[in-house]
Structures are given as structure tokens and as C-alpha cells.
Design an enzyme around this catalytic site. Structure first.
Site, PDB file in Angstrom:
ATOM      1  N   LYS A 104      12.493  51.242  20.362  1.00  0.00           N
ATOM      2  CA  LYS A 104      11.320  51.748  20.988  1.00  0.00           C
ATOM      3  C   LYS A 104      11.118  53.262  20.804  1.00  0.00           C
ATOM      4  CE  LYS A 104      12.562  49.805  24.789  1.00  0.00           C
ATOM      5  NZ  LYS A 104      14.101  49.160  24.192  1.00  0.00           N
ATOM      6  N   ARG A 157       9.010  46.324  32.447  1.00  0.00           N
ATOM      7  CA  ARG A 157      10.327  45.647  32.308  1.00  0.00           C
ATOM      8  C   ARG A 157      10.094  44.601  33.086  1.00  0.00           C
ATOM      9  NH1 ARG A 157      13.289  49.905  30.245  1.00  0.00           N
ATOM     10  NH2 ARG A 157      15.372  49.082  29.516  1.00  0.00           N
ATOM     11  N   ARG A 177      24.861  54.573  18.356  1.00  0.00           N
ATOM     12  CA  ARG A 177      23.878  55.669  18.920  1.00  0.00           C
ATOM     13  C   ARG A 177      24.733  57.012  19.261  1.00  0.00           C
ATOM     14  NH1 ARG A 177      18.986  53.837  22.716  1.00  0.00           N
ATOM     15  NH2 ARG A 177      20.865  53.307  24.023  1.00  0.00           N
ATOM     16  N   ARG A 202      25.565  57.399  25.211  1.00  0.00           N
ATOM     17  CA  ARG A 202      25.076  57.249  26.558  1.00  0.00           C
ATOM     18  C   ARG A 202      26.100  56.260  27.263  1.00  0.00           C
ATOM     19  NH1 ARG A 202      18.746  55.258  25.838  1.00  0.00           N
ATOM     20  NH2 ARG A 202      19.709  53.652  27.265  1.00  0.00           N
ATOM     21  N   ARG A 218      22.751  44.634  29.600  1.00  0.00           N
ATOM     22  CA  ARG A 218      21.630  45.024  29.432  1.00  0.00           C
ATOM     23  C   ARG A 218      20.608  43.921  28.564  1.00  0.00           C
ATOM     24  NH1 ARG A 218      22.463  50.441  26.725  1.00  0.00           N
ATOM     25  NH2 ARG A 218      19.985  50.563  26.374  1.00  0.00           N
TER      26      ARG A 218
HETATM   27  P1  AP5 Z   1      16.357  53.657  20.188  1.00  0.00           P
HETATM   28  O1  AP5 Z   1      15.045  54.095  19.477  1.00  0.00           O
HETATM   29  O2  AP5 Z   1      16.954  54.596  21.088  1.00  0.00           O
HETATM   30  O3  AP5 Z   1      16.137  52.225  20.741  1.00  0.00           O
HETATM   31  P2  AP5 Z   1      15.355  51.954  22.294  1.00  0.00           P
HETATM   32  O4  AP5 Z   1      14.760  50.406  21.775  1.00  0.00           O
HETATM   33  O5  AP5 Z   1      14.487  52.970  22.519  1.00  0.00           O
HETATM   34  O6  AP5 Z   1      16.696  51.739  23.194  1.00  0.00           O
HETATM   35  P3  AP5 Z   1      17.205  52.174  24.453  1.00  0.00           P
HETATM   36  O7  AP5 Z   1      18.617  51.659  24.505  1.00  0.00           O
HETATM   37  O8  AP5 Z   1      16.422  53.312  24.674  1.00  0.00           O
HETATM   38  O9  AP5 Z   1      16.069  50.998  25.255  1.00  0.00           O
HETATM   39  P4  AP5 Z   1      16.332  50.561  26.776  1.00  0.00           P
HETATM   40  O10 AP5 Z   1      15.113  49.993  26.962  1.00  0.00           O
HETATM   41  O11 AP5 Z   1      17.611  49.712  26.917  1.00  0.00           O
HETATM   42  O12 AP5 Z   1      16.987  51.747  27.594  1.00  0.00           O
HETATM   43  P5  AP5 Z   1      15.878  52.700  28.444  1.00  0.00           P
HETATM   44  O13 AP5 Z   1      16.297  54.177  28.179  1.00  0.00           O
HETATM   45  O14 AP5 Z   1      14.588  52.393  28.423  1.00  0.00           O
HETATM   46  O15 AP5 Z   1      17.237  53.112  18.852  1.00  0.00           O
HETATM   47  C1  AP5 Z   1      18.642  52.661  19.100  1.00  0.00           C
HETATM   48  C2  AP5 Z   1      19.714  53.250  18.028  1.00  0.00           C
HETATM   49  O16 AP5 Z   1      19.064  52.352  16.873  1.00  0.00           O
HETATM   50  C3  AP5 Z   1      19.527  54.591  17.686  1.00  0.00           C
HETATM   51  O17 AP5 Z   1      20.816  55.106  17.356  1.00  0.00           O
HETATM   52  C4  AP5 Z   1      18.569  54.836  16.786  1.00  0.00           C
HETATM   53  O18 AP5 Z   1      18.647  55.713  15.749  1.00  0.00           O
HETATM   54  C5  AP5 Z   1      18.766  53.371  15.919  1.00  0.00           C
HETATM   55  N1  AP5 Z   1      17.740  52.905  15.218  1.00  0.00           N
HETATM   56  C6  AP5 Z   1      16.515  52.922  15.517  1.00  0.00           C
HETATM   57  N2  AP5 Z   1      15.496  52.294  14.628  1.00  0.00           N
HETATM   58  C7  AP5 Z   1      16.476  51.753  13.583  1.00  0.00           C
HETATM   59  C8  AP5 Z   1      16.199  50.998  12.570  1.00  0.00           C
HETATM   60  N3  AP5 Z   1      14.784  50.530  12.174  1.00  0.00           N
HETATM   61  N4  AP5 Z   1      17.202  50.574  11.729  1.00  0.00           N
HETATM   62  C9  AP5 Z   1      18.434  51.074  12.085  1.00  0.00           C
HETATM   63  N5  AP5 Z   1      18.823  51.648  13.064  1.00  0.00           N
HETATM   64  C10 AP5 Z   1      17.795  52.008  14.130  1.00  0.00           C
HETATM   65  O19 AP5 Z   1      16.365  52.458  30.086  1.00  0.00           O
HETATM   66  C11 AP5 Z   1      17.799  52.876  30.285  1.00  0.00           C
HETATM   67  C12 AP5 Z   1      17.818  52.326  31.696  1.00  0.00           C
HETATM   68  O20 AP5 Z   1      17.045  52.835  32.584  1.00  0.00           O
HETATM   69  C13 AP5 Z   1      17.606  50.608  31.979  1.00  0.00           C
HETATM   70  O21 AP5 Z   1      18.833  50.023  31.704  1.00  0.00           O
HETATM   71  C14 AP5 Z   1      17.353  50.789  33.588  1.00  0.00           C
HETATM   72  O22 AP5 Z   1      18.526  50.859  34.356  1.00  0.00           O
HETATM   73  C15 AP5 Z   1      16.511  51.800  33.538  1.00  0.00           C
HETATM   74  N6  AP5 Z   1      15.051  51.784  33.408  1.00  0.00           N
HETATM   75  C16 AP5 Z   1      14.180  52.178  32.582  1.00  0.00           C
HETATM   76  N7  AP5 Z   1      13.075  51.838  32.612  1.00  0.00           N
HETATM   77  C17 AP5 Z   1      13.005  51.005  33.587  1.00  0.00           C
HETATM   78  C18 AP5 Z   1      11.957  50.133  34.176  1.00  0.00           C
HETATM   79  N8  AP5 Z   1      10.651  50.540  33.832  1.00  0.00           N
HETATM   80  N9  AP5 Z   1      12.194  49.461  35.299  1.00  0.00           N
HETATM   81  C19 AP5 Z   1      13.586  49.341  35.742  1.00  0.00           C
HETATM   82  N10 AP5 Z   1      14.601  50.039  35.211  1.00  0.00           N
HETATM   83  C20 AP5 Z   1      14.120  50.909  34.248  1.00  0.00           C
END
Ligand code: AP5
Length: 225
Positions: A15, A90, A127, A158, A169
Site C-alpha cells: 500500500k 481499517r 523490509r 520496523r 497483524r
Molecule cells: P509496503 O509498501 O511497506 O507495504 P504496506 O502494505 O504499506 O505495509 P505496512 O506494513 O506498512 O502496512 P500496515 O497496514 O500493516 O502498517 P501501517 O503502517 O499502516 O511494502 C512492504 C514490503 O514489501 C516493503 O519492503 C516493500 O519494499 C516490499 N514490496 C512492496 N511492493 C512489492 C512487490 N510488488 N513485490 C515485492 N516486494 C514489494 O500501520 C502500522 C500500525 O499502526 C498498525 O498495526 C496499527 O497499530 C496502527 N494503525 C495504522 N493505521 C491505523 C488505523 N486506521 N486504525 C487503527 N490503527 C492503525
């Protein structure tokens, strides 16, 4: 019309990687609730103190807090031509609140990135993120560099990418976020994209999905008779 986009998908689906590309291509801001929370943790604000332990356990921060953050962010002028929400909504409660926040604005386009669990776990173990600017590394086939190619700061894993936290997660995603697919899928602006292909191919597929969803908004039913 404004491009009001939600990127939906499990942890590691890409994402953030793709939201940055859409931001560059379409000139609208990426709004990552994960990044907002991580910045607050780093700055040691009240929000950061409330969120840190929850995030490190892989659980979700409260709906009330997240909705308030997004409501304030979407009220800013730079979202007038659109925005990319990455990590929000979410829960169904957040999705209901988002519809209410966006009442009177152009329809929401929702793109769901699908990636199998095994690939997600592999991606998150690989990552690395820049400690200073937050840039993400690991999408290419080659080795991850030792330092950020943008600002030169060290790259780190991270805390929530430890394997046991990733499993939690994924469990939380299935339980609380996946129901959003049912919430959105009957809308003409919902699109599913295969996220399990090289990042450039995903980018092209997302571009096509956005264009098709915007075209669907423009199709007006022909008057009867
Ligand atoms: P990346 O692009 O970083 O993936 P992502 O989907 O953004 O993953 P996240 O782990 O950031 O998502 P998340 O939803 O768990 O965490 P968030 O930060 O939102 O890609 C991942 C890896 O794959 C990278 O190394 C990248 O280079 C690689 N990659 C990408 N595309 C690729 C491809 N096509 N092929 C191969 N490799 C690839 O949230 C973190 C925490 O914050 C949550 O757990 C929660 O505690 C809190 N939080 C955030 N938002 C909320 C909300 N709305 N409500 C409640 N709690 C929340």
C-alpha cells in the site's frame, strides 16, 4: 473529478509503496495513518505515547482517535483535488465514519491489493525503512542498501515487522479489516488488483483500476423511455 482513493490490503501488500507512486503521478497527497502514528511516536507526543505499545503488539489504535486524525487531515486544502488514504479505514466503524466525512465530495475509489500470506511474511522480514525520512526498501530483487539512497541515514527494521508481531497483524487484518471488502465491493468504484507481481506491474494495474473506476462514476444511467 477529484481522486479520492483508498488503498486497502493486508500488512506488506505494498500500500505504502504504491501510494507514493500514485502521489508522484497524480499530484495528490498520500495520507498514511501508520506514518502519522510513527512520527508521533518518534516526536514523543501524547498521541505517540498512546499509540506506541498498541502498534508494537500489532493491534489497532482506537477508532475514535484514528477518525479524529483523518477528519482533521481531510479538512485541509491540499486534499481538494484528491488524496490517497493508506492504512485507513481499517475497521467497518472507520469506513462508516469516512463516508460521513466525505459526504458531498466526489465518490471514494477503493483499490484492494491482494497478496498471499506467505509472500507478505517474506516481504516484511526483508523490509527496511530509513530512520530519518521513512523511505521503504525491499521491493527489488537485489540486496537492500545499507543506507538511505535519499538522505543517507541508516536503514532499520520496523519493530512491528518481528515475525510474531506480523502474525498478530495478519490475524487482526483478517478479523477487523478484511470485512471492508464486503463493505465496499458492491460499489462501482471498487477494484481488486493482483499485488503479487513486480512493483512496476502493480503500479500499472493500479493506474488502470483507477481510470476504470473513474469512468464508472461518469457513466450515467440512460433515462427511461
Ligand atoms: P509496503 O509498501 O511497506 O507495504 P504496506 O502494505 O504499506 O505495509 P505496512 O506494513 O506498512 O502496512 P500496515 O497496514 O500493516 O502498517 P501501517 O503502517 O499502516 O511494502 C512492504 C514490503 O514489501 C516493503 O519492503 C516493500 O519494499 C516490499 N514490496 C512492496 N511492493 C512489492 C512487490 N510488488 N513485490 C515485492 N516486494 C514489494 O500501520 C502500522 C500500525 O499502526 C498498525 O498495526 C496499527 O497499530 C496502527 N494503525 C495504522 N493505521 C491505523 C488505523 N486506521 N486504525 C487503527 N490503527 C492503525
Amino acid at each position: 473529478m477529484a481522486l479520492n482513493l483508498v488503498m486497502l490490503g493486508p500488512p506488506g501488500a505494498g500500500k505504502g509503496t504504491q501510494a507514493v507512486r500514485v502521489e508522484q503521478e497524480r499530484g495528490i497527497p498520500q495520507i498514511s495513518t501508520g506514518d502519522i502514528l510513527r512520527e508521533a511516536v518518534q516526536a514523543g507526543t501524547d498521541l505517540g505515547r498512546q499509540a506506541q505499545a498498541v502498534m508494537e503488539r500489532g493491534e489497532l489504535v482506537s477508532d475514535a482517535l484514528m477518525v479524529a486524525i483523518v477528519r482533521e487531515r481531510l479538512a485541509r486544502d491540499d486534499t481538494r483535488d484528491g488524496f490517497i488514504l493508506d492504512g485507513f479505514p481499517r475497521t467497518v466503524a472507520q469506513a462508516v465514519a469516512l463516508d460521513e466525512i466525505l459526504a458531498g465530495r466526489d465518490p471514494l475509489i477503493v483499490v484492494e491489493l491482494g497478496v498471499p500470506d506467505q509472500a507478505l511474511v517474506e516481504r516484511l522480514s526483508r523490509r527496511r525503512v530509513c530512520r530519518e525520512c521513512g523511505a521503504t526498501y525491499g521491493a527489488g530483487a537485489g540486496a537492500v542498501p545499507a543506507a538511505c539512497t535519499g538522505c543517507g541515514a541508516p536503514l532499520v527494521a520496523r519493530k512491528d515487522d518481528r515475525e510474531e508481531v506480523v502474525q498478530e497483524r495478519l490475524r487482526v487484518y483478517r478479523e477487523q479489516t478484511e470485512p471492508l471488502v464486503a463493505f465496499y465491493q458492491d460499489r462501482s468504484t471498487f477494484r481488486r488488483v493482483d499485488g503479487n507481481q513486480p512493483a512496476d506491474a502493480v503500479r500499472i494495474a493500479i493506474g488502470g483500476a483507477i481510470d476504470a473506476a473513474q469512468a464508472a462514476v461518469h457513466v450515467q444511467p440512460t433515462p427511461a423511455g
